[in-house]
Design a protein around this motif. Structure first.
Motif, short mmCIF file in Angstrom:
data_model
loop_
_atom_site.label_atom_id
_atom_site.label_comp_id
_atom_site.label_asym_id
_atom_site.label_seq_id
_atom_site.Cartn_x
_atom_site.Cartn_y
_atom_site.Cartn_z
N VAL A 93 0.72 -1.16 0.10
CA VAL A 93 -0.06 0.06 -0.18
C VAL A 93 0.83 1.34 -0.03
O VAL A 93 0.46 2.36 -0.73
CB VAL A 93 -1.02 -0.08 1.12
N PHE A 94 1.76 1.31 0.70
CA PHE A 94 2.81 2.13 0.70
C PHE A 94 3.54 2.62 -0.30
O PHE A 94 3.50 3.74 -0.76
CB PHE A 94 3.96 2.09 1.99
N ILE A 95 4.09 1.68 -1.25
CA ILE A 95 4.56 1.89 -2.30
C ILE A 95 3.54 2.41 -3.63
O ILE A 95 4.11 3.34 -4.30
CB ILE A 95 5.41 0.39 -2.92
N ALA A 96 2.58 1.72 -3.47
CA ALA A 96 1.48 2.09 -4.57
C ALA A 96 1.10 3.51 -4.14
O ALA A 96 0.85 4.39 -5.10
CB ALA A 96 0.12 1.06 -4.37
N TYR B 256 -3.83 13.51 -6.14
CA TYR B 256 -2.65 13.81 -5.18
C TYR B 256 -3.20 13.93 -3.62
O TYR B 256 -2.19 13.21 -2.80
CB TYR B 256 -2.14 15.22 -5.56
N PHE B 257 -4.11 14.37 -3.26
CA PHE B 257 -4.21 14.15 -1.82
C PHE B 257 -4.66 12.85 -1.15
O PHE B 257 -4.36 12.66 -0.02
CB PHE B 257 -5.55 15.44 -1.68
N VAL B 258 -5.60 12.16 -2.08
CA VAL B 258 -5.56 10.69 -1.54
C VAL B 258 -4.10 10.02 -1.31
O VAL B 258 -4.00 9.47 -0.12
CB VAL B 258 -6.22 9.76 -2.82
N SER B 259 -2.96 10.16 -2.07
CA SER B 259 -1.86 9.56 -1.72
C SER B 259 -1.17 10.33 -0.76
O SER B 259 -0.58 9.75 0.22
CB SER B 259 -1.00 9.70 -3.38
N PHE B 260 -1.21 11.80 -0.74
CA PHE B 260 -0.72 12.46 0.29
C PHE B 260 -1.25 12.25 1.82
O PHE B 260 -0.45 11.90 2.73
CB PHE B 260 -0.89 13.85 0.01
N ASN B 261 -2.13 12.03 1.86
CA ASN B 261 -3.22 11.48 3.49
C ASN B 261 -2.51 10.44 3.62
O ASN B 261 -2.49 9.95 4.99
CB ASN B 261 -4.53 11.38 3.20
#
Length: 458
Positions: free
Chosen positions: A283-286, A315-320
């Protein structure tokens, strides 16, 4: 003794009070992010994006340089004294920025704001006021406050800009800092004893050891990159929203609010999946890869309003996800004896990222345009993705701590050996001088009762 014991009223009061102080510091930094680039155009010198970026980021520089020294000073001069001093500095910087008539004076005010670097002292005071077995909950309250403050700022910043403009926002944060002095004085309890806590404070002797740890280095570089990308983005996004959508800064909350609602909703399933299925690394790498794709696409499609909005949501999905995951991963990876040091270094890298993002974002925007800002962020994220892909599989461990009676070093080593043999315990560290046993446990196999039986027997 039981892991499920609830926090006492004193611990809860201390946690809520100190989380609110921590949140205030973040509010002072975040509130201006969504609108400052637009406001700065009105200031002498504000037409130079280099100075706009520096004004946004310099807060992070002084905070990064001073937060560990402030934490160490609190060991010698008292937690609350250092916090009072930091809050007064923060208020002074806020008022200087509020009356500034040019961008250079704003930069001076922001640097003084950041110099009130009380985060480490607040964490140390929290450790003094909470029992070891509840400290993780208290830290989680602070972490949640930071996330909530950031989200609130993106919506509240444009609304306040409409009402009182940027000088009013700076003045408001200065007043709140002065009110926070009363919160520390009258709401946060005074600790009976202030002592060093390995899980919450940086130890100078451990700094080089932690910095040389390659797994922690990947995470430190990661939080640096995340905040370089975040801060550099806010040098150009407010202007892009105005130019592509015809939105003045007062109405930018209409973009940020739905983006944040959607991104917070979408971040939860991947985090739950990673924890329950033992797929934390995947999940982290994705999430890093998703952020990379969003940054590249923003660099290409920034001139189209709805594409910009959609890509900001991605972007904010991944940032969060990354913002929520990284502190937890540091806590899991760091040796128990060095956890406080690891978190202190991690927070410093975060602050340096805020500074570098503002400064480099302004520089790139000024000379090469907004696309260069996004593509530079994408390049850094790509480098991080390369290094992160080789990190070790991350275990689903939980950090626990228990108070133990005073003992010799030999007794502590014997207790460590016994605890290490308990089913589900992946690491056991007993620090005799602190009277604490720190455990990392596999939550799926942990024999809680076996640990509880061992502790009174020493």
């Amino acid at each position: 003794m039981s892991i499920s014991d609830r926090m006492s009223p004193l611990e809860l009061r201390a946690s809520v009070g100190l989380a609110s102080i921590y949140g205030l510091r973040m509010l002072g930094m975040f509130l201006i992010l969504p609108v400052f680039a637009v406001y700065a155009e009105q200031l002498p010198g504000g037409e130079a994006h280099i100075l706009v970026g520096l004004a946004l980021g310099v807060y992070g520089l002084t905070q990064a340089l001073l937060q560990l020294p402030f934490g160490m000073a609190s060991d010698h001069y008292g937690r609350k004294r250092v916090i009072y001093f930091g809050l007064v500095l923060f208020a002074i910087g806020s008022f200087i920025a509020a009356v500034a008539h040019d961008i250079e004076m704003v930069i001076i005010g922001r640097s003084i704001q950041g110099a009130g670097a009380i985060n480490a002292a607040v964490t140390a005071l929290l450790a003094d006021l909470t029992r070891e077995e509840h400290r993780t909950k208290s830290m989680a309250m602070i972490g949640g406050t930071i996330g909530f403050t950031f989200a609130l700022s993106l919506v509240l910043g444009p609304a306040l800009y409409h009402l009182v403009s940027i000088p009013g926002i700076f003045a408001l944060t200065g007043v709140l800092a002065l009110l926070a002095l009363a919160v520390v004085k009258y709401t946060v309890p005074d600790p009976k004893v202030s002592s060093f806590h390995s899980d919450a404070e940086a130890m100078p002797a451990k700094l080089l050891e932690v910095l040389r740890d390659t797994e922690l280095a990947r995470l430190n570089f990661g939080i640096f990159v995340v905040h370089v990308a975040q801060m550099s983005m806010f040098v150009v996004v407010p202007l892009a929203l105005r130019e592509t959508g015809g939105l003045d800064a007062n109405h930018h909350w209409q973009v940020y609010l739905p983006i944040l609602v959607v991104s917070f909703a979408l971040m939860v399933p991947p985090l739950l999946y990673g924890e329950k299925k033992g797929k934390i690394k995947q999940v982290f790498i994705a999430s890093i890869a998703l952020m990379l794709l969003a940054e590249v696409a923003l660099g290409v499609a920034k001139s189209h309003f709805w594409a910009l909005v959609a890509l900001l949501a991605i972007y904010f999905v991944s940032f969060n996800i990354l913002e929520a995951s990284l502190p937890s991963l540091v806590s899991r990876v760091a040796p128990a004896r060095s956890k406080g040091t690891a978190m202190g270094i991690f927070n410093s890298f975060q602050s340096f990222g805020l500074f570098a993002g503002g400064a480099l974002g302004g520089l790139l925007s000024h000379y090469f345009g907004a696309s260069a800002v996004f593509l530079f962020g994408a390049g850094l994220i790509g480098i991080w993705l390369f290094f992160a892909s080789s990190m070790k599989q991350l275990p689903a461990v939980r950090n626990l701590a228990f108070h133990v009676r005073e003992m010799t070093t030999d007794e502590a080593r014997r207790l460590e050996a016994k605890l290490a043999l308990v089913l589900g315990v992946t690491e056991a560290t007993v620090i005799a001088e602190e009277g604490v046993a720190y455990l990392k446990v596999d939550r799926t196999r942990f024999d809680e009762q076996a640990v509880l039986r061992l502790l009174p027997a020493v």
